[in-house]
Write a protein that holds these residues in place. Structure first.
Motif, PDB file in Angstrom:
ATOM      1  N   GLN A  69      -0.064   5.579  13.878  1.00 36.43           N
ATOM      2  CA  GLN A  69      -0.929   6.276  12.678  1.00 36.43           C
ATOM      3  C   GLN A  69      -0.906   4.977  11.989  1.00 36.43           C
ATOM      4  OE1 GLN A  69       0.148   9.851  11.595  1.00 36.43           O
ATOM      5  NE2 GLN A  69      -0.976   9.887   9.332  1.00 36.43           N
ATOM      6  N   ARG A  70       0.256   4.511  11.359  1.00 36.27           N
ATOM      7  CA  ARG A  70      -0.060   4.014   9.809  1.00 36.27           C
ATOM      8  C   ARG A  70      -0.100   2.580  10.691  1.00 36.27           C
ATOM      9  NH1 ARG A  70       5.899   3.899   7.200  1.00 36.27           N
ATOM     10  NH2 ARG A  70       6.625   3.984  10.109  1.00 36.27           N
ATOM     11  N   CYS A  71       0.244   1.928  11.428  1.00 34.17           N
ATOM     12  CA  CYS A  71      -1.048   0.511  12.193  1.00 34.17           C
ATOM     13  C   CYS A  71      -1.961   0.951  11.878  1.00 34.17           C
ATOM     14  CB  CYS A  71      -0.205   0.589  13.411  1.00 34.17           C
ATOM     15  SG  CYS A  71      -1.319  -1.004  14.313  1.00 34.17           S
ATOM     16  N   VAL A  72      -2.983   1.971  12.379  1.00 29.29           N
ATOM     17  CA  VAL A  72      -4.475   2.210  12.782  1.00 29.29           C
ATOM     18  C   VAL A  72      -4.599   1.453  11.141  1.00 29.29           C
ATOM     19  CG1 VAL A  72      -6.163   3.986  12.711  1.00 29.29           C
ATOM     20  CG2 VAL A  72      -4.202   3.993  14.421  1.00 29.29           C
ATOM     21  N   GLU A  73      -3.537   2.579  10.063  1.00 29.37           N
ATOM     22  CA  GLU A  73      -4.146   2.911   8.930  1.00 29.37           C
ATOM     23  C   GLU A  73      -4.347   1.075   8.295  1.00 29.37           C
ATOM     24  OE1 GLU A  73      -5.912   4.894   7.011  1.00 29.37           O
ATOM     25  OE2 GLU A  73      -5.030   7.059   7.989  1.00 29.37           O
ATOM     26  N   LEU A 102      -8.076   2.203  17.938  1.00 28.34           N
ATOM     27  CA  LEU A 102      -7.505   1.126  17.322  1.00 28.34           C
ATOM     28  C   LEU A 102      -6.025   1.222  18.051  1.00 28.34           C
ATOM     29  CD1 LEU A 102      -8.915   2.019  14.326  1.00 28.34           C
ATOM     30  CD2 LEU A 102      -8.941  -0.621  15.912  1.00 28.34           C
ATOM     31  N   GLU A 103      -5.322   3.192  18.448  1.00 26.18           N
ATOM     32  CA  GLU A 103      -3.909   2.968  18.841  1.00 26.18           C
ATOM     33  C   GLU A 103      -3.742   2.036  19.829  1.00 26.18           C
ATOM     34  OE1 GLU A 103      -6.536   4.652  18.274  1.00 26.18           O
ATOM     35  OE2 GLU A 103      -5.670   7.022  16.994  1.00 26.18           O
ATOM     36  N   PRO A 137     -10.197  -6.159  16.903  1.00 23.26           N
ATOM     37  CA  PRO A 137     -10.405  -5.000  17.468  1.00 23.26           C
ATOM     38  C   PRO A 137     -11.871  -4.468  18.233  1.00 23.26           C
ATOM     39  CG  PRO A 137      -9.362  -4.057  15.409  1.00 23.26           C
ATOM     40  CD  PRO A 137      -9.599  -5.589  15.035  1.00 23.26           C
ATOM     41  N   LYS A 138     -12.178  -5.375  18.669  1.00 25.25           N
ATOM     42  CA  LYS A 138     -13.550  -5.048  19.032  1.00 25.25           C
ATOM     43  C   LYS A 138     -12.942  -5.487  20.760  1.00 25.25           C
ATOM     44  CE  LYS A 138     -18.292  -6.404  19.148  1.00 25.25           C
ATOM     45  NZ  LYS A 138     -19.134  -6.526  18.566  1.00 25.25           N
ATOM     46  N   THR A 173       0.789  -2.101  -0.038  1.00 16.28           N
ATOM     47  CA  THR A 173       0.128  -0.156   0.213  1.00 16.28           C
ATOM     48  C   THR A 173       0.813   1.041  -0.157  1.00 16.28           C
ATOM     49  OG1 THR A 173      -0.318   0.910   2.352  1.00 16.28           O
ATOM     50  CG2 THR A 173      -1.345  -1.465   1.536  1.00 16.28           C
ATOM     51  N   LYS A 174       0.124   2.199  -0.165  1.00 16.53           N
ATOM     52  CA  LYS A 174       0.953   3.872  -0.715  1.00 16.53           C
ATOM     53  C   LYS A 174       0.746   4.276   0.988  1.00 16.53           C
ATOM     54  CE  LYS A 174       0.560   3.561  -5.172  1.00 16.53           C
ATOM     55  NZ  LYS A 174      -0.046   5.521  -6.406  1.00 16.53           N
ATOM     56  N   LYS A 175       0.260   3.787   1.983  1.00 19.59           N
ATOM     57  CA  LYS A 175      -0.249   4.338   3.646  1.00 19.59           C
ATOM     58  C   LYS A 175       0.959   3.563   4.055  1.00 19.59           C
ATOM     59  CE  LYS A 175      -4.440   4.603   3.371  1.00 19.59           C
ATOM     60  NZ  LYS A 175      -4.994   6.087   3.265  1.00 19.59           N
TER      61      LYS A 175
END
Length: 492
Positions: free
Chosen positions: A358-362, A412-413, A403-404, A254-256
């Motif tokens: 931030q990228r982990c969350v993405e 999510l962080e 993530p629940k 990905t580009k993220k």
């Protein structure tokens, strides 16, 4: 292939996988076998990007000669498993495109990469590349444990002269370099072993060496510094039916700044569920809600005991993985004693840099979209009602399938921090320009080089093994051609 997870989970003294736990609390592994990590990894084979090659300052033409030399001997095209096909199609559904087909090249989008496993599951390793060597010029000591490199310090610049090692019976030996011009010692002990060996040999921060009563050969404050590991977070997707075993075959670039990969079926034997996924297993807490620093033996055992109440359906299915491409967080490696068999203290400082979090969350958000895509639900046979039922079970059992949490208040962080594990792509400790030069010679001494992932400032491609093996061939050709002249070494 079927025993991949079992080997990594084996912490016995005879295991080819040597367990170590970073100071971050994350379980990890080092290979202690001829062939290194290629003997215990998930087998995925993919090259570094062309931009990586340029940043490394490598000769692009020689790199493109060296990769195929490896590939012709030990790399195969995988037979794509259903889980891998579903993830491939779902990645395209959520916009990780274009589809680049089967390729070793590193390109944005979705692709199928190579593998060092044959179709029948037989593994090929870097050790097999030794078959291309001239046996008259090669001796391999498979049970030797190197303790230190020795130096002649009488000149203006210390000169490596030999190595001290112990054999399988614990007897100590010292071997010396030939006096022939060009004789050198090459250290290739991996991102943990190489900086550790330099420190044990007297190359490193003066204060740290003196604390260990190690004679200082070269005061270099950068040895062991800049250690990084690409953090991995996994989401387990439960299914109603048996899922075929598969290791990494498909990848979304990905580009993220994250890579999406997948594996499936481990812990399942037909209709019998063993509930074991190796280092990514609920049994050792990596999928549970036990944060890294709390993953003690007692906590893990307590989780194992509670796991008996988890419905077996919660362990049928597969993983979708997200790995950070180039973490900004950095750590270090330090000796805890002078025993080369003991693991040093290694710190990676996962998610200490906010951009990594931030990228982990993405990445997690990409996976959440992926598992809801039409291709994934249709190919895998997941229906929303069954998935929701299993997820509710997971909440009661206190495990992180996705993530629940019980009250949905955990961010999510926090999920990223609590469920971080390794993908075994750690690197650093002997960086180019700080510990070694661009020719990989150790700075400050003669006749010593380091050639392995400890010299990398970032992990190449989505998975580094292809580039690590290529690097050995590349530097072998480069050094030989420099010594003999290009014309004399054309057929090397």
């Amino acid at each position: 292939m079927q025993n991949f997870h079992i080997t990594l989970a084996d912490t016995s003294s005879t295991s080819v996988s040597q367990c170590f736990v970073s100071t971050d609390g994350v379980y990890n592994a080092r290979a202690r076998v001829l062939g290194g990590g290629s003997c215990i990894n998930a087998g995925f084979y993919t090259r570094a990007s062309s931009s990586y090659v340029k940043r490394a300052g490598w000769d692009e033409k020689l790199v493109n000669e060296s990769y195929p030399w490896v590939e012709k001997q030990i790399v195969h095209r995988p037979k794509l498993a259903l889980w891998q096909k579903a993830v491939r199609d779902a990645l395209l559904d959520v916009g990780v495109s274009p589809f680049n087909g089967f390729t070793y090249d590193h390109k944005y989008g979705t692709k199928v990469g190579g593998t060092i496993f044959e179709g029948n599951g037989r593994r090929h390793t870097a050790a097999e590349l030794l078959a291309s060597a001239n046996p008259d010029n090669l001796d391999v000591l498979i049970h030797a444990n190197v303790e230190k490199v020795t130096f002649d310090t009488r000149g203006k610049k210390p000169k490596a002269v030999g190595v001290i090692f112990k054999d399988e019976n614990g007897r100590k030996h010292q071997v010396f370099l030939s006096k022939k011009r060009g004789s050198e010692i090459f250290v290739s002990s991996g991102a943990i072993g190489s900086p550790q060996l330099l420190l044990l040999s007297g190359i490193g921060p003066k204060k740290d060496l003196q604390k260990m009563n190690i004679s200082v050969v070269v005061d270099n404050k950068f040895v062991g510094k800049g250690m990084q590991d690409n953090p991995l977070n996994t989401i387990f997707i439960p299914t109603k039916n048996h899922v075929e075993q598969s290791l990494i075959q498909t990848v979304g670039i990905t580009k993220k700044g994250v890579y999406i990969e997948a594996s499936s079926g481990f812990g399942q034997t037909n209709d019998s569920i063993q509930c074991h996924h190796g280092l990514a297993s609920a049994e050792i807490g990596q999928l549970s809600t036990i944060p890294p620093k709390q993953r003690t033996k007692n906590a893990i055992q307590d989780f194992k005991d509670r796991k008996q109440d988890i419905p077996f359906e919660a362990f049928k299915g597969g993983f979708i993985l997200e790995k950070l491409a180039t973490p900004m967080s950095k750590g270090e490696l330090k000796l805890i004693n002078t025993n080369p068999k003991d693991n040093p203290a290694v710190t990676f400082n996962y998610f200490s840099h906010p951009y990594d979090l931030q990228r982990c969350v993405e990445g997690i958000r990409i996976i959440e979209s992926l598992v809801k895509s039409a291709h994934f639900t249709n190919d895998i046979g997941c229906d929303e009602e069954t998935t929701e039922k299993l997820l509710n079970m997971s909440v009661k059992a206190n495990i992180n399938l996705i993530p629940k949490q019980i009250n949905d208040t955990v961010s999510l962080e926090q999920f990223c921090k609590d469920t971080v594990i390794t993908i075994w792509h750690y690197h650093g400790g002997c960086h180019v320009g700080k510990v070694v030069g661009h020719d990989y010679r150790v700075l400050g001494v003669h006749r010593l080089r380091v050639l392995d992932g400890s010299t990398f400032k970032e992990s190449p491609g989505t998975n580094p093994q292809a580039t690590v093996m290529m690097m050995g061939r590349y530097m072998g050709l480069k050094i030989t051609r420099e010594r003999l002249g290009r014309r004399g070494a054309t057929n090397v």
